[in-house]
Design a protein around this motif. Sequence first.
Motif, PDB file in Angstrom:
ATOM      1  N   ALA A 217      17.154  60.182  43.921  1.00 61.29           N
ATOM      2  CA  ALA A 217      18.331  59.768  44.684  1.00 61.29           C
ATOM      3  C   ALA A 217      17.926  58.639  45.618  1.00 61.29           C
ATOM      4  CB  ALA A 217      18.920  60.965  45.434  1.00 61.29           C
ATOM      5  N   ASP A 218      18.164  58.804  46.936  1.00 61.96           N
ATOM      6  CA  ASP A 218      17.929  57.709  47.882  1.00 61.96           C
ATOM      7  C   ASP A 218      16.763  57.953  48.823  1.00 61.96           C
ATOM      8  OD1 ASP A 218      20.067  56.402  46.776  1.00 61.96           O
ATOM      9  OD2 ASP A 218      21.508  57.125  48.264  1.00 61.96           O
TER      10      ASP A 218
ATOM     11  N   TYR B   4      24.919  50.507  51.026  1.00 60.75           N
ATOM     12  CA  TYR B   4      25.372  51.735  50.375  1.00 60.75           C
ATOM     13  C   TYR B   4      26.734  51.535  49.726  1.00 60.75           C
ATOM     14  CZ  TYR B   4      21.735  54.064  53.130  1.00 60.75           C
ATOM     15  OH  TYR B   4      20.535  54.440  53.677  1.00 60.75           O
TER      16      TYR B   4
ATOM     17  N   PHE C  76      25.745  56.276  48.042  1.00 57.04           N
ATOM     18  CA  PHE C  76      24.435  56.067  47.415  1.00 57.04           C
ATOM     19  C   PHE C  76      23.963  54.634  47.622  1.00 57.04           C
ATOM     20  CE2 PHE C  76      27.694  55.440  44.150  1.00 57.04           C
ATOM     21  CZ  PHE C  76      27.335  54.232  43.563  1.00 57.04           C
TER      22      PHE C  76
ATOM     23  N   CYS D 236      27.310  57.291  39.373  1.00 61.73           N
ATOM     24  CA  CYS D 236      27.144  56.122  40.245  1.00 61.73           C
ATOM     25  C   CYS D 236      27.338  54.824  39.462  1.00 61.73           C
ATOM     26  CB  CYS D 236      25.769  56.142  40.902  1.00 61.73           C
ATOM     27  SG  CYS D 236      25.548  57.493  42.089  1.00 61.73           S
TER      28      CYS D 236
END
Length: 484
Positions: free
Chosen positions: A80-81, A155, A194, A251
């Motif tokens: 993920a981030d 983001y 994200f 995403c």
Amino acid sequence: MSSSLTIYNSLSRTKEPFEPLHPGIATVYVCGPTVYGHAHLGHAKSYVSFDVVVRWMRHVGLKVKYVQNITDVGHLTDDADEGEDKIQKQARQERIEPMEVAQFYTRSFYEDMDRLGVERPNIAPTATGHIPEQIALVERLVETGHAYEAGGNIYFDVNSFAGYGKLSGRTDQEALQSGGRVADRSDKRNPSDFALWKKAEPGHIMKWPSPWGEGYPGWHLECSAMAMKYLGDTIDIHGGGMENKFPHHDCEIAQSEAATGKPFVRYWMHNNMVTVDGVKMGKSLKNFINLKELFNTFEPLVIRFFILQSHYRSPLDFSEAAIKASQSGFEKLQETYKRVVETPEGGGQIDVAAFDEKITDALNDDFNTPVAISVIFEFAKALNGALDKGSLDAKSKTGALALFDTFAGKVLGILKNRNELLAGQSGQSARTLDDVMAVLLELRKEARASKDFATSDKIRDLLLQRGIEVKDTKEGATWSRKKA
């Protein structure tokens, strides 16, 4: 009459007739590997499965433009981030440049895929080779209000896109919960947002200049940028593993459709996972199956045959018993083919067309390889029965060989080369090299253990002169053919 091609669309959760956006042309994008380690059986299942998808579409007359990326930056350790870039982490552990890690394992990946008979994609773009395109996509999303800057990071605002999560079916609350563990230390407006672009912290090696300072792209960004660059704003098929539905593919949909206002993908295809004796395969469970090690025991075509006996949407359970059973079936199939080639023409007959139609129907039904293979075995049984009685007439023999060559060979890729099969040499050279390398690596391991580094280095250097690259990892030494 045979049926037309239908595909299970993960987005609609139904089988749909395949109708390409542009008649006669199919655009296909499949998520490629993150190149920080050797390929494993999970990679093999995915890329063998999509190899058959592409082969079959070409067989039925479509011109296929196939793109499969190489992720060589931006894939963080928690998917993920947060966390460290997987390639940079591997480079730090091996004390080499990140690009050296990426290129070594990219070569290793293609070597393994070549041995499995996986045809190369038309285009194999890398994330690091498309930084300008990724920055341009981020700029577009910022300009249209779908993305924002916070603390040097950019983001995507999921609240700006009503369809976020439509592929995986994750609700907003589920997405919030998945992001909650980093909410307290994040500068996001919403835990579900994200990263499109990450600020490079001090000491971060893989970084590029951007309008927001030095940084690097988020993992999800590369696929949208490269798919749209080479295949257009709307593509026919996007493939990948089921584990990538959320967050990766959700995403991709959000950022792509927010940028263009058009549907990103018309048919989503997802292959299932590999289990080992019923348990999900993974490094943490120490049941990880490296392809290079597997090839030391089984021919690559046996592995391919084993994979295709399971539907791409079904899990593939690996066990010694299962793969040995596949090996037995694979060898029987080759023997029947060889028998047909070598038997003189006579008077026996067999209805080849009926089997041809059954196999075609199976592959048109969402690429049902296990059913197609079962029909090929029915065909082999009928052939052996006819041959036991004598021979085949010219029409039956020609048709039988054409069926084998087309379906087992050209489409499924599970048929040995005819000349090598008749000579009894198929795979022998590769197996001999594997055996020799196993001995050399063991001798080198013993030399290193006794601190005889001169001998260890000499073995490595002599092999390199002959086009074989040896690499020392935490799991032990591995080798691959060095590409020119």
